[in-house]
Design a protein around this motif. Sequence first.
Motif, PDB file in Angstrom:
ATOM      1  N   ALA A  36       0.861  -1.183   0.000  1.00  0.00           N
ATOM      2  CA  ALA A  36       0.000   0.000   0.000  1.00  0.00           C
ATOM      3  C   ALA A  36       0.893   1.227   0.000  1.00  0.00           C
ATOM      4  CB  ALA A  36      -0.909   0.011   1.223  1.00  0.00           C
ATOM      5  N   ILE A  37       0.444   2.269  -0.685  1.00  0.00           N
ATOM      6  CA  ILE A  37       1.126   3.553  -0.655  1.00  0.00           C
ATOM      7  C   ILE A  37       0.142   4.577  -0.129  1.00  0.00           C
ATOM      8  CG2 ILE A  37       2.320   5.342  -1.976  1.00  0.00           C
ATOM      9  CD1 ILE A  37       3.001   3.172  -4.051  1.00  0.00           C
ATOM     10  N   MET A  38       0.498   5.239   0.941  1.00  0.00           N
ATOM     11  CA  MET A  38      -0.394   6.210   1.563  1.00  0.00           C
ATOM     12  C   MET A  38       0.281   7.572   1.614  1.00  0.00           C
ATOM     13  SD  MET A  38      -1.982   3.957   4.691  1.00  0.00           S
ATOM     14  CE  MET A  38      -3.202   5.223   5.034  1.00  0.00           C
ATOM     15  N   ARG A  39      -0.492   8.597   1.264  1.00  0.00           N
ATOM     16  CA  ARG A  39       0.036   9.953   1.385  1.00  0.00           C
ATOM     17  C   ARG A  39       0.023  10.357   2.858  1.00  0.00           C
ATOM     18  NH1 ARG A  39      -2.020  15.735  -1.258  1.00  0.00           N
ATOM     19  NH2 ARG A  39      -0.286  16.944  -0.393  1.00  0.00           N
ATOM     20  N   ALA A  40       1.103  10.969   3.307  1.00  0.00           N
ATOM     21  CA  ALA A  40       1.203  11.440   4.690  1.00  0.00           C
ATOM     22  C   ALA A  40       1.096  12.960   4.697  1.00  0.00           C
ATOM     23  CB  ALA A  40       2.520  10.994   5.314  1.00  0.00           C
ATOM     24  N   GLU A  41      -0.081  13.467   5.043  1.00  0.00           N
ATOM     25  CA  GLU A  41      -0.268  14.908   5.153  1.00  0.00           C
ATOM     26  C   GLU A  41       0.092  15.343   6.567  1.00  0.00           C
ATOM     27  OE1 GLU A  41      -3.617  16.706   3.010  1.00  0.00           O
ATOM     28  OE2 GLU A  41      -4.330  14.660   2.683  1.00  0.00           O
ATOM     29  N   ASN A  42       0.815  16.447   6.686  1.00  0.00           N
ATOM     30  CA  ASN A  42       1.267  16.933   8.000  1.00  0.00           C
ATOM     31  C   ASN A  42       1.948  15.818   8.786  1.00  0.00           C
ATOM     32  OD1 ASN A  42       0.283  19.618   7.655  1.00  0.00           O
ATOM     33  ND2 ASN A  42      -1.778  18.856   8.070  1.00  0.00           N
ATOM     34  N   ILE A  43       2.880  15.149   8.146  1.00  0.00           N
ATOM     35  CA  ILE A  43       3.570  14.014   8.743  1.00  0.00           C
ATOM     36  C   ILE A  43       4.250  14.427  10.050  1.00  0.00           C
ATOM     37  CG2 ILE A  43       5.661  14.467   7.374  1.00  0.00           C
ATOM     38  CD1 ILE A  43       6.057  11.415   7.242  1.00  0.00           C
ATOM     39  N   PRO A  44       4.129  13.635  11.106  1.00  0.00           N
ATOM     40  CA  PRO A  44       4.863  13.943  12.338  1.00  0.00           C
ATOM     41  C   PRO A  44       6.365  13.967  12.059  1.00  0.00           C
ATOM     42  CG  PRO A  44       3.173  12.280  12.753  1.00  0.00           C
ATOM     43  CD  PRO A  44       3.252  12.458  11.261  1.00  0.00           C
ATOM     44  N   LEU A  45       7.048  14.936  12.608  1.00  0.00           N
ATOM     45  CA  LEU A  45       8.472  15.098  12.312  1.00  0.00           C
ATOM     46  C   LEU A  45       9.288  13.888  12.741  1.00  0.00           C
ATOM     47  CD1 LEU A  45       9.079  18.853  13.202  1.00  0.00           C
ATOM     48  CD2 LEU A  45       8.243  17.841  11.070  1.00  0.00           C
ATOM     49  N   ALA A  46       8.947  13.302  13.884  1.00  0.00           N
ATOM     50  CA  ALA A  46       9.701  12.131  14.360  1.00  0.00           C
ATOM     51  C   ALA A  46       9.560  10.970  13.388  1.00  0.00           C
ATOM     52  CB  ALA A  46       9.216  11.724  15.750  1.00  0.00           C
ATOM     53  N   TYR A  47       8.365  10.802  12.812  1.00  0.00           N
ATOM     54  CA  TYR A  47       8.153   9.709  11.861  1.00  0.00           C
ATOM     55  C   TYR A  47       8.916   9.978  10.573  1.00  0.00           C
ATOM     56  CZ  TYR A  47       5.691   6.041   9.264  1.00  0.00           C
ATOM     57  OH  TYR A  47       5.391   4.919   8.521  1.00  0.00           O
ATOM     58  N   TYR A  48       8.918  11.231  10.120  1.00  0.00           N
ATOM     59  CA  TYR A  48       9.666  11.573   8.918  1.00  0.00           C
ATOM     60  C   TYR A  48      11.154  11.298   9.127  1.00  0.00           C
ATOM     61  CZ  TYR A  48      11.848  14.199   5.167  1.00  0.00           C
ATOM     62  OH  TYR A  48      12.623  14.550   4.086  1.00  0.00           O
ATOM     63  N   ARG A  49      11.673  11.726  10.263  1.00  0.00           N
ATOM     64  CA  ARG A  49      13.101  11.508  10.524  1.00  0.00           C
ATOM     65  C   ARG A  49      13.424  10.014  10.587  1.00  0.00           C
ATOM     66  NH1 ARG A  49      12.761  16.371  14.543  1.00  0.00           N
ATOM     67  NH2 ARG A  49      13.779  18.032  13.342  1.00  0.00           N
ATOM     68  N   TYR A  50      12.502   9.236  11.129  1.00  0.00           N
ATOM     69  CA  TYR A  50      12.695   7.777  11.157  1.00  0.00           C
ATOM     70  C   TYR A  50      12.791   7.240   9.735  1.00  0.00           C
ATOM     71  CZ  TYR A  50      11.221   2.888  11.210  1.00  0.00           C
ATOM     72  OH  TYR A  50      11.125   1.545  10.968  1.00  0.00           O
ATOM     73  N   LEU A  51      11.863   7.623   8.865  1.00  0.00           N
ATOM     74  CA  LEU A  51      11.888   7.167   7.477  1.00  0.00           C
ATOM     75  C   LEU A  51      13.177   7.631   6.782  1.00  0.00           C
ATOM     76  CD1 LEU A  51       8.212   8.051   6.476  1.00  0.00           C
ATOM     77  CD2 LEU A  51       9.116   5.749   6.842  1.00  0.00           C
ATOM     78  N   TYR A  52      13.520   8.886   6.991  1.00  0.00           N
ATOM     79  CA  TYR A  52      14.701   9.476   6.352  1.00  0.00           C
ATOM     80  C   TYR A  52      15.966   8.719   6.751  1.00  0.00           C
ATOM     81  CZ  TYR A  52      17.750  13.377   4.840  1.00  0.00           C
ATOM     82  OH  TYR A  52      18.696  14.165   4.226  1.00  0.00           O
ATOM     83  N   ARG A  53      16.076   8.399   8.028  1.00  0.00           N
ATOM     84  CA  ARG A  53      17.251   7.663   8.499  1.00  0.00           C
ATOM     85  C   ARG A  53      17.274   6.240   7.956  1.00  0.00           C
ATOM     86  NH1 ARG A  53      16.745  10.062  14.137  1.00  0.00           N
ATOM     87  NH2 ARG A  53      18.582  11.357  14.418  1.00  0.00           N
ATOM     88  N   ARG A 187      17.428  14.991  20.990  1.00  0.00           N
ATOM     89  CA  ARG A 187      16.300  15.766  20.464  1.00  0.00           C
ATOM     90  C   ARG A 187      15.119  14.867  20.125  1.00  0.00           C
ATOM     91  NH1 ARG A 187      17.077  17.782  14.549  1.00  0.00           N
ATOM     92  NH2 ARG A 187      16.789  15.537  14.307  1.00  0.00           N
ATOM     93  N   ASP A 188      15.391  13.776  19.425  1.00  0.00           N
ATOM     94  CA  ASP A 188      14.307  12.912  18.965  1.00  0.00           C
ATOM     95  C   ASP A 188      13.674  12.120  20.097  1.00  0.00           C
ATOM     96  OD1 ASP A 188      14.852  13.920  16.501  1.00  0.00           O
ATOM     97  OD2 ASP A 188      15.909  12.160  15.765  1.00  0.00           O
ATOM     98  N   SER A 189      14.373  12.003  21.228  1.00  0.00           N
ATOM     99  CA  SER A 189      13.785  11.298  22.368  1.00  0.00           C
ATOM    100  C   SER A 189      13.067  12.255  23.305  1.00  0.00           C
ATOM    101  CB  SER A 189      14.881  10.554  23.148  1.00  0.00           C
ATOM    102  OG  SER A 189      15.762  11.479  23.757  1.00  0.00           O
ATOM    103  N   GLY A 190      13.056  13.560  22.945  1.00  0.00           N
ATOM    104  CA  GLY A 190      12.374  14.538  23.766  1.00  0.00           C
ATOM    105  C   GLY A 190      13.201  15.100  24.898  1.00  0.00           C
ATOM    106  N   MET A 191      14.507  14.820  24.908  1.00  0.00           N
ATOM    107  CA  MET A 191      15.354  15.295  26.001  1.00  0.00           C
ATOM    108  C   MET A 191      15.854  16.715  25.771  1.00  0.00           C
ATOM    109  SD  MET A 191      17.581  11.829  26.685  1.00  0.00           S
ATOM    110  CE  MET A 191      18.610  12.588  27.945  1.00  0.00           C
ATOM    111  N   LEU A 192      15.651  17.233  24.563  1.00  0.00           N
ATOM    112  CA  LEU A 192      16.043  18.608  24.276  1.00  0.00           C
ATOM    113  C   LEU A 192      14.788  19.437  23.985  1.00  0.00           C
ATOM    114  CD1 LEU A 192      19.124  18.303  21.884  1.00  0.00           C
ATOM    115  CD2 LEU A 192      19.122  18.962  24.278  1.00  0.00           C
TER     116      LEU A 192
END
Length: 199
Positions: A36-53, A187-192
């Motif tokens: 499945a391919i789903m469009r992500a509107e207003n994607i959460p930044l943490a999820y985007y960074r996960y995908l990017y990494r 940052r990504d764990s919420g410590m910053l």
Amino acid sequence: MAATKKPKAIKAHITYLEMTAPPKAQLPVPANLHTAIMRAENIPLAYYRYLYRQVGARWHWVDRLRLTDKRLAALLHSAASYIGILYVNGAPAGFYELRHESEEVVELCHFGLMEHALGLGVGKWFLLQALRAAWNLNPQKLKVTTNNLDHPRALQLYQMFGFSPVSTSDALVRPLSDEEMLELAKRDSGMLPVEAPAK
């Protein structure tokens, strides 16, 4: 305590490509896989960074990781941005990112598969879906860049689907230092604080 060495910059040879007509290729949905391919509107930044990494770590993708939340949100949550996420058998397996440079031009900013999705036979099919999504935005031209640090068949694959090289250039890619990786992990764990920039 001795200061940690900064990693050496890596030279990248960049190829700029364009296409001015939709691809003619027809590829069936990969067999024996639930995709499945789903469009992500207003994607959460943490999820985007996960995908990017997950997609880009092997290919030295670092630019978006260095952006603050504010700057990254401005890019991803604008009307010019379009992100499609590939799921295979229920789990995220890759993503593509499109960006309107203008009414006439759309750029395929990012495209790739996660490591666990390589070898499943979905790469060409997924790229074709990304290109169709781009042409559905009614541009006159699509653009993409690749470089010698990308997948070794990336340039060949883009040309196979109708892109043509238009120019080249050289650039330096600065890998993340140990300090940066620690700062990003905090940052990504919420410590910053949300707006604390990566050093």
